[in-house]
Design a protein around this motif. Structure first.
Motif, mmCIF file in Angstrom:
data_model
loop_
_atom_site.group_PDB
_atom_site.id
_atom_site.type_symbol
_atom_site.label_atom_id
_atom_site.label_comp_id
_atom_site.label_asym_id
_atom_site.label_seq_id
_atom_site.Cartn_x
_atom_site.Cartn_y
_atom_site.Cartn_z
ATOM 1 N N MET A 1 -2.182 -2.102 -8.683
ATOM 2 C CA MET A 1 -2.751 -1.791 -7.394
ATOM 3 C C MET A 1 -1.761 -2.263 -6.320
ATOM 4 S SD MET A 1 -6.467 -2.990 -5.832
ATOM 5 C CE MET A 1 -7.398 -2.295 -7.163
ATOM 6 N N ASP A 2 -1.401 -1.374 -5.385
ATOM 7 C CA ASP A 2 -0.458 -1.762 -4.340
ATOM 8 C C ASP A 2 -1.187 -2.394 -3.150
ATOM 9 O OD1 ASP A 2 -1.592 0.338 -2.946
ATOM 10 O OD2 ASP A 2 0.210 1.561 -2.875
ATOM 11 N N ASN A 3 -0.412 -2.851 -2.167
ATOM 12 C CA ASN A 3 -0.990 -3.558 -1.028
ATOM 13 C C ASN A 3 -1.954 -2.699 -0.216
ATOM 14 O OD1 ASN A 3 -0.026 -6.148 -1.370
ATOM 15 N ND2 ASN A 3 1.858 -5.765 -0.248
ATOM 16 N N ILE A 4 -1.663 -1.406 -0.077
ATOM 17 C CA ILE A 4 -2.564 -0.516 0.670
ATOM 18 C C ILE A 4 -3.920 -0.454 -0.029
ATOM 19 C CG2 ILE A 4 -2.982 1.872 1.407
ATOM 20 C CD1 ILE A 4 -0.881 0.622 3.078
ATOM 21 N N GLU A 5 -3.905 -0.252 -1.335
ATOM 22 C CA GLU A 5 -5.153 -0.178 -2.091
ATOM 23 C C GLU A 5 -5.920 -1.500 -2.025
ATOM 24 O OE1 GLU A 5 -3.344 0.935 -5.756
ATOM 25 O OE2 GLU A 5 -3.841 3.063 -5.503
ATOM 26 N N LYS A 6 -5.200 -2.613 -2.114
ATOM 27 C CA LYS A 6 -5.865 -3.915 -2.027
ATOM 28 C C LYS A 6 -6.504 -4.113 -0.658
ATOM 29 C CE LYS A 6 -3.029 -6.187 -5.498
ATOM 30 N NZ LYS A 6 -2.021 -7.215 -5.781
ATOM 31 N N LEU A 7 -5.799 -3.720 0.407
ATOM 32 C CA LEU A 7 -6.375 -3.832 1.746
ATOM 33 C C LEU A 7 -7.577 -2.913 1.921
ATOM 34 C CD1 LEU A 7 -3.453 -4.220 4.311
ATOM 35 C CD2 LEU A 7 -5.268 -5.826 3.801
ATOM 36 N N GLN A 8 -7.529 -1.735 1.324
ATOM 37 C CA GLN A 8 -8.684 -0.830 1.396
ATOM 38 C C GLN A 8 -9.899 -1.454 0.731
ATOM 39 O OE1 GLN A 8 -6.881 2.765 -0.221
ATOM 40 N NE2 GLN A 8 -6.890 3.701 1.814
ATOM 41 N N VAL A 9 -9.696 -2.123 -0.382
ATOM 42 C CA VAL A 9 -10.801 -2.794 -1.060
ATOM 43 C C VAL A 9 -11.334 -3.940 -0.203
ATOM 44 C CG1 VAL A 9 -11.373 -4.266 -3.039
ATOM 45 C CG2 VAL A 9 -10.061 -2.170 -3.391
ATOM 46 N N LEU A 10 -10.432 -4.727 0.370
ATOM 47 C CA LEU A 10 -10.842 -5.886 1.167
ATOM 48 C C LEU A 10 -11.522 -5.509 2.481
ATOM 49 C CD1 LEU A 10 -7.696 -8.134 0.623
ATOM 50 C CD2 LEU A 10 -9.993 -8.539 -0.279
ATOM 51 N N THR A 11 -11.080 -4.417 3.092
ATOM 52 C CA THR A 11 -11.588 -4.047 4.417
ATOM 53 C C THR A 11 -12.611 -2.927 4.407
ATOM 54 O OG1 THR A 11 -9.831 -2.426 4.795
ATOM 55 C CG2 THR A 11 -9.405 -4.714 5.494
ATOM 56 N N GLY A 12 -12.570 -2.088 3.397
ATOM 57 C CA GLY A 12 -13.423 -0.906 3.391
ATOM 58 C C GLY A 12 -12.856 0.218 4.246
#
Length: 107
Positions: A1-12
């Motif tokens: 999982m890249d940083n964009i995907e991780k941020l999407q999970v964390l922020t919605g």
């Protein structure tokens, strides 16, 4: 999982463009603060944390504190623990130059 995907999970947040801009800005801050020309893996999490902080502060730019409905909030530049990590990987200037090794060693 890249940083964009991780941020999407964390922020919605579904808008990847906003998250990309925040990550790029955070990476530029980290590189500038640490006097580096390229990212090292040890700083990836710190970049993501800075981008998350920036995302959470969208709409409150320029504010140092806020009070509403009996609750008050204050905004710091960045938490001390982030600066502690950045300081660990900061390169010193010697004679106005920064010497960065070709390959970084891991801790």
């Amino acid at each position: 999982m890249d940083n964009i995907e991780k941020l999407q999970v964390l922020t919605g947040e579904k808008d990847g463009v906003i998250l990309t801009v925040l990550l790029e800005d955070a990476e530029q801050f980290v590189l500038s603060y640490t006097n580096r020309t390229r990212m090292i893996p040890q700083l990836d999490n710190t970049v993501r944390e800075l981008a998350l902080i920036a995302y959470n502060r969208l709409g409150t730019e320029g504010e140092s504190s806020r009070s509403a409905s009996g609750e008050s909030y204050s905004f710091d530049n960045a938490p001390k623990q982030i600066y502690d990590i950045l300081n660990r990987y900061r390169l010193a200037r010697v004679g106005g130059r920064v010497y960065e090794t070709e390959t970084e060693q891991t801790d």
